[in-house]
Design a protein around this motif. Structure first.
Motif, PDB file in Angstrom:
ATOM      1  N   THR A  42      69.150  48.696  15.007  1.00 48.49           N
ATOM      2  CA  THR A  42      69.006  49.630  16.118  1.00 48.49           C
ATOM      3  C   THR A  42      70.141  50.655  16.113  1.00 48.49           C
ATOM      4  O   THR A  42      69.922  51.854  16.302  1.00 48.49           O
ATOM      5  CB  THR A  42      68.991  48.859  17.451  1.00 48.49           C
ATOM      6  OG1 THR A  42      67.851  47.997  17.461  1.00 48.49           O
ATOM      7  CG2 THR A  42      68.939  49.790  18.637  1.00 48.49           C
ATOM      8  N   GLU A  84      63.463  50.730  20.630  1.00 45.39           N
ATOM      9  CA  GLU A  84      63.221  49.313  20.850  1.00 45.39           C
ATOM     10  C   GLU A  84      62.799  49.119  22.306  1.00 45.39           C
ATOM     11  O   GLU A  84      63.360  49.715  23.217  1.00 45.39           O
ATOM     12  CB  GLU A  84      64.551  48.572  20.592  1.00 45.39           C
ATOM     13  CG  GLU A  84      64.424  47.109  20.324  1.00 45.39           C
ATOM     14  CD  GLU A  84      65.774  46.536  19.848  1.00 45.39           C
ATOM     15  OE1 GLU A  84      66.778  47.251  19.841  1.00 45.39           O
ATOM     16  OE2 GLU A  84      65.791  45.353  19.493  1.00 45.39           O
ATOM     17  N   GLU A 160      61.281  48.236  15.837  1.00 43.63           N
ATOM     18  CA  GLU A 160      60.514  47.025  16.161  1.00 43.63           C
ATOM     19  C   GLU A 160      59.284  47.296  17.016  1.00 43.63           C
ATOM     20  O   GLU A 160      59.130  46.734  18.104  1.00 43.63           O
ATOM     21  CB  GLU A 160      61.419  45.995  16.848  1.00 43.63           C
ATOM     22  CG  GLU A 160      62.621  45.675  15.973  1.00 43.63           C
ATOM     23  CD  GLU A 160      63.258  44.342  16.289  1.00 43.63           C
ATOM     24  OE1 GLU A 160      62.561  43.482  16.859  1.00 43.63           O
ATOM     25  OE2 GLU A 160      64.431  44.156  15.946  1.00 43.63           O
TER      26      GLU A 160
HETATM   27 MG   LIG Z   1      67.522  46.153  17.452  1.00 41.12          MG
END
Ligand SMILES: [Mg+2]
Ligand SMILES: Nc1ncnc2c1ncn2[C@@H]1O[C@H](COP(=O)(O)OP(=O)(O)OP(=O)(O)O)[C@@H](O)[C@H]1O
Lengths: 235, 305
Positions: A42, A84, A160
């Motif tokens: 991330t 995310e 994700e």
């Molecule tokens: Mg992450």
């Protein structure tokens, strides 16, 4: 290369979350970044988008050095992040969420593009004037991707996107990524769903505690022992 | 009939509270910042208008102004003062610490500004009331036995226009959508390409405008201004906002009007001494029954900036 990241370092105070990472994405290419929880995936995407500053290294996008550019100007250049947890605006209507995706645009033709999205996802069209909080998780992910598309990106980064989705929606999501890619979009995909990500992407990079320990064609990465040990023996 | 007269007066008082409550609710709802400079800016705008009408600009740049021009001048000064506050409290802290609202510092420095504005005006013009004279003062309409003064009618019209334009701005425009998205999730708003630092001043401009208009309404209707006028109005406006639900526009409108009505009614029914206990007592009861306010929702002010 559309995106070229060289020797990127990102720090949170004393913690080095990303350490000297090189990564690139070509025109109409799909690249995936894999790694266990806390590996820095991330952080890497947020640094490429400009949300967090690079402590060292460079980011080039579409032939320009954007290392110090702010987020809005990177969005205008065609770089977009689907974050995310989707982060759609639940207090805004579905339609307003889409309009927010087009925030940096001033050109005509937006209405037709939004109509095309409603055709593609009738569930969104039927709920266009309802708050986005009424959508299911899968629908919210479709909204998040549609919203990002409306900024007319050249490269879409997805963090994700399959997280928390039903198997049906995971499949739809990967189908969508494939379809968008065939239409010309480049994609940088972070996934926990390793097998599907490797099946979709041409190349893969494996992060371990902020370092890129393995990079290459997806087939080679898939066959590597390092991949399983990265998930099993993390930390 | 006397009751209806009180209702008319209460609605007017409420309109002033509504305007100030809107200023509070905008900054709290979008920036999660309780801006204590709102009442003194309201006062500053009315006092500036009075001084401009009385003396004109300092150093003989401009002689005494007609009352309408003076009011407009007061509004402009309110907007500038509000932008100054943004520069020196909110933006400075955001740049310096990255996150303005996790710290109590903007709150405290806005308290500091309150004192600076208020004492500056006190030193310049004293604490006593000054008359703000307009030719409208004595004109009034008879409506079935109740008197509604022309300034009252104009003020209400102005307050309505403000409310509807603000609601249009937030609901229908690109900037309004950006503001609402910042209110919910500044991080995601940034990812959409919203330049959060550039759009925050818009809120302070709106805040200054609302304070300035409330100041004008006050000056024209009550015919006098004084350096302490922000205190009472500010407290009641906060009460109205909390009663209606923090961060909600409709909450500020309904809450502000209710407080204005309760205030005039309790003076009428029980006498002037009871006002404070009735207004604040009612607020307490209402909050025990409905802590989030009439139109509020939970989660205001979580994870902003
Ligand atoms: Mg992450
Ligand atoms: N805002 C932050 N402040 C401080 N440390 C952070 C912050 N965000 C992440 N970290 C730390 O940086 C490291 C990398 O986190 P990051 O979220 O990038 O990992 P990730 O690979 O995305 O993990 P996950 O699979 O759980 O999403 C972790 O050790 C994490 O605790």
């Amino acid at each position: 290369m559309l995106l070229e990241v060289k020797d990127l370092d990102v720090r949170y105070d004393r913690l080095r979350a990303v350490k000297g990472v090189d990564i690139s994405v070509g025109e109409q290419e799909i690249v995936t970044v894999l790694g266990a929880n806390g590996a820095g995936k991330t952080t890497l995407l947020r640094a490429i988008q400009g949300v967090v500053r690079a402590a060292r290294g460079s980011v080039r996008f579409a032939g320009e050095d954007v290392t110090t550019a702010d987020v809005p100007s990177r969005v205008r250049k065609g770089l977009v992040l689907v974050p995310e947890g989707r982060q759609i605006f639940v207090s805004l209507t579905v339609h307003d969420n889409l309009l927010m995706g087009a925030y940096t645009r001033r050109d005509a033709g937006l209405a037709a593009e939004i109509d095309a999205i409603y055709d593609r996802f009738p569930n969104l069209g039927q709920r266009r004037d309802m708050p986005a909080s009424v959508l299911s998780g899968g629908e919210q992910q479709m909204l998040a991707i549609s919203r990002a598309l409306l900024s007319k990106p050249k490269l879409m980064m997805l963090d994700e996107p399959s997280l928390g989705l039903s198997p049906l929606y995971v499949q739809r999501m990967f189908d969508l990524i494939g379809a968008l890619n065939r239409d010309g979009l480049s994609i940088l995909l972070v996934e926990q769903n390793t097998s599907m990500a490797l099946a979709t992407a041409a190349r893969a990079t494996l992060l371990e505690l902020g370092t890129a320990v393995l990079a290459g064609p997806s087939g080679e990465v898939a066959a590597s022992e390092r991949l399983t040990s990265a998930y099993l023996g993390a930390r | 009939m006397l009751i209806l007269q009180q209702v008319a007066n209460g609605v007017l008082l409420g309109a002033i509270y509504v305007t100030i409550a809107l200023a509070f609710t905008l900054t709290i709802g979008i920036l999660n910042f309780l801006n204590f400079t709102i009442p003194p800016i309201f006062m500053l705008s009315a006092m500036t208008a009075w001084a401009a009408a009385q003396f004109g600009l300092p150093f003989g740049i401009f002689g005494p102004m007609p009352w309408t021009v003076a009011l407009a001048f007061g509004i402009v000064v309110a907007i500038l003062a509000s932008l100054l506050v943004e520069r020196l409290t909110f933006r400075y802290l955001k740049v310096r610490y990255g996150d303005a609202t996790e710290h109590a510092i903007p709150l405290v420095s806005s308290l500091g500004f309150l004192l600076v504005f208020q004492n500056g005006i006190r030193m310049a013009y004293g604490t006593e009331p000054h008359r703000f004279i307009t030719p409208l003062g004595d004109m009034s309409l008879h409506l079935g036995g109740i008197f509604i003064s022309l300034p009252q009618v104009l003020s209400l019209a102005l307050a309505l226009i403000i409310v509807f334009s603000l609601s249009y701005l937030l609901k229908r425009t690109r900037t309004g959508r950006a503001l609402r998205s910042i209110a919910e999730n500044p991080d995601a708003a940034l990812l959409m390409g919203v330049d959060v630092a550039r759009i925050v001043p818009v809120i302070f401009i709106l805040t200054g405008l609302l304070c300035g208009i409330a100041g004008s309404i006050f000056a024209v209707n009550y015919g006098q201004v004084y350096s302490g006028m922000g205190d009472e109005v500010g407290n009641k406006a906060i009460a109205g906002m909390v009663l209606g639900g923090m961060g909600s526009i409709w909450g500020a409108i309904v809450g502000g009007l209710l407080i204005g009505l309760v205030e005039t009614m309790s003076i009428y029914l029980f006498g002037g001494d009871t006002v404070q206990s009735v207004v604040w007592g009612l607020l307490l009861v209402a909050l025990v029954l409905r802590p989030e306010g009439l139109f509020g929702h939970h989660g205001i002010g979580k994870g902003k900036f």
